[in-house]
Design a protein around this motif. Structure first.
Motif, PDB file in Angstrom:
ATOM      1  N   GLY A  16      20.353   5.531  26.807  1.00 58.92           N
ATOM      2  CA  GLY A  16      20.481   7.232  27.569  1.00 58.92           C
ATOM      3  C   GLY A  16      21.238   6.885  28.865  1.00 58.92           C
ATOM      4  N   SER A  17      21.266   8.251  29.470  1.00 51.29           N
ATOM      5  CA  SER A  17      22.076   8.528  30.853  1.00 51.29           C
ATOM      6  C   SER A  17      21.155   9.356  31.966  1.00 51.29           C
ATOM      7  CB  SER A  17      23.249   9.161  30.617  1.00 51.29           C
ATOM      8  OG  SER A  17      24.153   8.587  29.693  1.00 51.29           O
ATOM      9  N   LEU A  18      21.183   9.163  32.937  1.00 50.46           N
ATOM     10  CA  LEU A  18      20.657   9.729  34.066  1.00 50.46           C
ATOM     11  C   LEU A  18      21.726  10.115  35.180  1.00 50.46           C
ATOM     12  CD1 LEU A  18      16.995   8.229  34.691  1.00 50.46           C
ATOM     13  CD2 LEU A  18      17.610  10.541  33.769  1.00 50.46           C
ATOM     14  N   VAL A  64      26.401  -3.525  36.500  1.00 53.79           N
ATOM     15  CA  VAL A  64      26.460  -2.003  36.306  1.00 53.79           C
ATOM     16  C   VAL A  64      28.081  -1.680  36.091  1.00 53.79           C
ATOM     17  CG1 VAL A  64      24.309  -1.818  37.567  1.00 53.79           C
ATOM     18  CG2 VAL A  64      26.706  -1.114  38.656  1.00 53.79           C
ATOM     19  N   LYS A  65      28.892  -2.618  36.448  1.00 55.56           N
ATOM     20  CA  LYS A  65      30.359  -2.328  36.136  1.00 55.56           C
ATOM     21  C   LYS A  65      30.479  -1.592  34.886  1.00 55.56           C
ATOM     22  CE  LYS A  65      32.638  -5.142  39.766  1.00 55.56           C
ATOM     23  NZ  LYS A  65      33.372  -6.070  40.026  1.00 55.56           N
ATOM     24  N   GLY A  66      31.184  -0.467  34.764  1.00 53.91           N
ATOM     25  CA  GLY A  66      31.629   0.163  33.588  1.00 53.91           C
ATOM     26  C   GLY A  66      30.689   1.179  32.721  1.00 53.91           C
ATOM     27  N   ARG A  67      29.221   1.090  33.409  1.00 56.26           N
ATOM     28  CA  ARG A  67      28.159   1.781  33.165  1.00 56.26           C
ATOM     29  C   ARG A  67      27.775   2.812  33.971  1.00 56.26           C
ATOM     30  NH1 ARG A  67      23.408  -0.198  32.049  1.00 56.26           N
ATOM     31  NH2 ARG A  67      23.306  -1.923  33.742  1.00 56.26           N
ATOM     32  N   PHE A  68      27.934   2.539  35.263  1.00 54.32           N
ATOM     33  CA  PHE A  68      27.438   3.530  36.428  1.00 54.32           C
ATOM     34  C   PHE A  68      28.825   3.714  37.316  1.00 54.32           C
ATOM     35  CE2 PHE A  68      23.024   1.570  37.275  1.00 54.32           C
ATOM     36  CZ  PHE A  68      22.817   1.734  36.144  1.00 54.32           C
ATOM     37  N   LEU A  86      21.895   2.934  29.566  1.00 51.33           N
ATOM     38  CA  LEU A  86      21.028   2.415  30.594  1.00 51.33           C
ATOM     39  C   LEU A  86      20.226   1.555  29.747  1.00 51.33           C
ATOM     40  CD1 LEU A  86      19.803   5.531  32.380  1.00 51.33           C
ATOM     41  CD2 LEU A  86      20.416   3.154  33.464  1.00 51.33           C
ATOM     42  N   LYS A  87      19.698   0.391  30.425  1.00 51.44           N
ATOM     43  CA  LYS A  87      19.258  -1.029  29.820  1.00 51.44           C
ATOM     44  C   LYS A  87      17.729  -0.773  30.289  1.00 51.44           C
ATOM     45  CE  LYS A  87      23.615  -3.410  29.513  1.00 51.44           C
ATOM     46  NZ  LYS A  87      24.163  -4.571  29.804  1.00 51.44           N
ATOM     47  N   GLN A 117      12.102   6.751  40.923  1.00 53.13           N
ATOM     48  CA  GLN A 117      11.861   5.928  40.075  1.00 53.13           C
ATOM     49  C   GLN A 117      12.670   6.065  38.777  1.00 53.13           C
ATOM     50  OE1 GLN A 117       9.415   3.273  39.933  1.00 53.13           O
ATOM     51  NE2 GLN A 117      10.757   2.590  38.245  1.00 53.13           N
ATOM     52  N   VAL A 118      13.240   5.214  38.319  1.00 59.18           N
ATOM     53  CA  VAL A 118      13.922   4.981  37.068  1.00 59.18           C
ATOM     54  C   VAL A 118      13.457   3.851  36.062  1.00 59.18           C
ATOM     55  CG1 VAL A 118      16.196   4.654  35.929  1.00 59.18           C
ATOM     56  CG2 VAL A 118      16.271   5.830  37.976  1.00 59.18           C
ATOM     57  N   THR A 119      12.813   4.629  35.154  1.00 60.12           N
ATOM     58  CA  THR A 119      12.321   3.661  34.022  1.00 60.12           C
ATOM     59  C   THR A 119      13.121   3.920  32.727  1.00 60.12           C
ATOM     60  OG1 THR A 119      10.298   4.026  34.993  1.00 60.12           O
ATOM     61  CG2 THR A 119      10.009   3.060  33.071  1.00 60.12           C
ATOM     62  N   VAL A 120      13.303   2.578  31.999  1.00 60.67           N
ATOM     63  CA  VAL A 120      14.208   2.727  30.952  1.00 60.67           C
ATOM     64  C   VAL A 120      13.377   1.937  29.835  1.00 60.67           C
ATOM     65  CG1 VAL A 120      16.449   2.161  29.707  1.00 60.67           C
ATOM     66  CG2 VAL A 120      16.482   2.605  32.107  1.00 60.67           C
ATOM     67  N   SER A 121      12.884   2.588  28.931  1.00 55.74           N
ATOM     68  CA  SER A 121      12.075   2.152  27.681  1.00 55.74           C
ATOM     69  C   SER A 121      13.061   1.592  26.728  1.00 55.74           C
ATOM     70  CB  SER A 121      11.044   2.982  27.466  1.00 55.74           C
ATOM     71  OG  SER A 121      12.153   4.235  26.514  1.00 55.74           O
ATOM     72  N   SER A 122      12.438   0.336  26.009  1.00 53.02           N
ATOM     73  CA  SER A 122      13.177  -0.217  24.976  1.00 53.02           C
ATOM     74  C   SER A 122      13.094   0.293  23.542  1.00 53.02           C
ATOM     75  CB  SER A 122      12.870  -1.938  25.092  1.00 53.02           C
ATOM     76  OG  SER A 122      11.452  -2.055  24.737  1.00 53.02           O
TER      77      SER A 122
END
Length: 122
Positions: A16-18, A64-68, A86-87, A117-122
């Motif tokens: 996902g994205s934020l 994060v290059k290419g993603r952020f 996001l991972k 806080q950023v939380t990325v669930s799998s």
């Protein structure tokens, strides 16, 4: 002093994205390089991205290059961090920071927000 307030963190699924925002007070925002840093539990704080005063030059850490994407709007005194793909390993508290010198001197940033806080669930 450069008061900084982050917003936009939350819980998102992997892939996902934020978009994080950091609003600064005062009339001198455009004279500061801005950076986004993160700190995960048990890990050292790292610089994720940084941007120069005009927004024309940027730095990204390799993971994060290419993603952020970092960007800024000097008219709105705001810096952004668009985070895509996001991972779970992106989970951390994200801080924005300001520095009156060159944007690439990432160890010198000396004005900090409170973090979001950023939380990325799998």
């Amino acid at each position: 002093q450069v008061p900084l307030v982050e917003s936009g963190g939350g819980l998102v699924q992997a892939g996902g994205s934020l978009r994080l925002s950091c609003a600064a007070s005062g009339r001198t925002f455009s004279t500061y390089a801005m950076g986004w840093f993160r700190q995960a539990p048990g890990k050292e704080r790292e610089c994720v991205a940084a941007i120069d005063r005009s927004g024309s030059a940027t730095y990204y850490t390799g993971s994060v290059k290419g993603r952020f994407t970092i960007s800024r709007d000097n008219a709105k005194n705001t810096v952004y961090l668009q985070m895509n793909s996001l991972k779970p390993e992106d989970t951390a508290v994200y801080f924005c920071a300001a520095y009156s010198g060159p944007y690439y001197l990432i160890n010198n940033y000396n004005y900090w927000g409170q973090g979001t806080q950023v939380t990325v669930s799998s």
